[in-house]
Design a protein around this motif. Structure first.
Motif, mmCIF file in Angstrom:
data_model
loop_
_atom_site.group_PDB
_atom_site.id
_atom_site.type_symbol
_atom_site.label_atom_id
_atom_site.label_comp_id
_atom_site.label_asym_id
_atom_site.label_seq_id
_atom_site.Cartn_x
_atom_site.Cartn_y
_atom_site.Cartn_z
ATOM 1 N N GLU A 221 0.810 -1.220 0.000
ATOM 2 C CA GLU A 221 0.000 0.000 0.000
ATOM 3 C C GLU A 221 0.845 1.273 0.000
ATOM 4 O O GLU A 221 0.388 2.325 -0.448
ATOM 5 C CB GLU A 221 -0.914 0.026 1.225
ATOM 6 N N LEU A 222 2.061 1.176 0.521
ATOM 7 C CA LEU A 222 2.902 2.363 0.695
ATOM 8 C C LEU A 222 4.027 2.404 -0.344
ATOM 9 O O LEU A 222 4.692 1.395 -0.593
ATOM 10 C CB LEU A 222 3.514 2.385 2.093
ATOM 11 N N LYS A 275 0.832 6.765 0.348
ATOM 12 C CA LYS A 275 0.068 5.621 -0.141
ATOM 13 C C LYS A 275 0.010 5.633 -1.667
ATOM 14 O O LYS A 275 -0.102 6.690 -2.290
ATOM 15 C CB LYS A 275 -1.342 5.628 0.436
#
Length: 348
Positions: A221-222, A275
């Motif tokens: 996600e990051l 993100k």
């Protein structure tokens, strides 16, 4: 230190107008050896092969680390090495994590200056060219038992180089493969970090991309890095880059850029988790103004598009944008065209 000069320079064999990054090497190299708990006096000698057996420790267990830095031809005719003390410190950070002996910083600093001074004619004078310096260390013991090496070799080689990337840089958000994990060695410049990235990068290239954007190991996600570089985004006139962690390399170019941006007030700066969703949404909404990688090899490499789950999002690369302004600030400092208030250039 002992210096043995080459009997015949190879510099006339090199086409400095057509340099392929990291494929041609200057006349000399530096070598120091570690055994019985101490480092030998470094020696500079003609560039050439090293001798080892098939049982050399690093070939089996991967205790190998390196640095990447550059020397520049400056406007006053001197040579300048950019922030060598920072590379010395980062090499020792990698050494500690890889359970290798630290290298005395004075050995690193004096050795690299002496080597570059000897091969100063190899520093290209053309714009966006430099002498790439590759210090590295590896375990050199002769055994195949799974334990740390007892002997190590430290070496520096030099390569005249031009721009790292040419053409558009298209990146793909990687959601399957992982560069590093928490508690691992992602913050080090160990050889395995790069070897482990080749497969995913090749898969992306087969899909038409230049590089990948690495994401976190837990949920992808990051945003973490872009290929072999730190990454930054300009969203709503704000420079945003992921914070350092044990998964992300503490880039010296990254640190230099952040220092310049903050001291000169060029743009608002945020170091915070980023993100993938935020970047993609900003691209969809037209708020992603620029994106670029930051690293020694490319310095600043503007990204022209980001691929995410089958969709490519185009990104502007304005000639008067933030990326080019930042690159010019660094270039002018390194060339001597601008003041160096930080003492970053070791000049001789």
């Amino acid at each position: 230190m002992k210096i043995t000069k080459t009997k015949q320079s190879r510099i006339n064999d090199v086409d400095f107008s057509n340099l392929v990054f990291g494929t041609q090497f200057s006349d000399h190299m530096l070598i120091a050896e570690y055994s019985n708990g101490s480092w030998s006096e470094p020696e500079i000698k003609p560039y050439g092969p090293l001798s080892f057996t098939p049982a050399m420790h690093t070939l089996h267990y991967g205790q190998a680390i390196f640095e990447g830095q550059k020397a520049y031809y400056m406007e006053d005719g001197k040579i300048g090495i950019f922030r060598p003390e920072a590379n010395a410190k980062r090499l020792n950070h990698s050494a500690r994590r890889m359970f290798m002996p630290e290298l005395p910083e004075d050995l690193f600093m004096e050795g690299i200056q002496a080597l570059v001074d000897l091969d100063r004619q190899w520093v290209p004078k053309a714009e966006n060219h430099s002498l790439y310096l590759r210090p590295f260390m590896f375990g050199s013991s002769e055994f195949v038992a799974a334990r740390p090496s007892e002997k190590y070799i430290f070496c520096i080689i030099c390569s005249p180089v031009g721009p790292y990337y040419s053409g558009d840089v298209k990146v793909k958000v990687e959601e399957t493969f992982t560069r590093s994990a928490s508690g691992g060695v992602g913050s080090t410049k160990c050889a395995g970090n790069y070897g482990g990235a080749f497969f995913a990068t090749d898969q992306a290239r087969k899909e038409g991309y230049t590089q990948v954007i690495w994401t976190d190991h837990a949920n992808h996600e990051l945003v973490e890095e872009s290929g072999t570089m730190n990454v930054a985004f300009i969203i709503d006139d704000t420079f945003i880059t992921p914070p350092l962690s044990d998964r992300i390399l503490a880039g010296i170019t990254r640190d230099s850029i952040l220092t310049l941006l903050r001291d000169r007030g060029i743009v608002k700066v945020e170091e915070r988790p980023v993100k993938v969703e935020e970047v993609v949404n900003a691209a969809k909404e037209g708020r992603l103004q620029e994106a670029f990688g930051m690293g020694t090899a490319a310095v600043i490499s503007p990204i022209t598009s980001i691929g995410f789950r089958g969709t490519d999002y185009a990104i502007a690369t304005p000639q008067d944008g933030y990326a080019m302004r930042i690159k010019k600030e660094l270039t002018d400092l390194r060339s001597g065209a601008a003041e160096d208030p930080y003492g970053w250039m070791l000049k001789f």
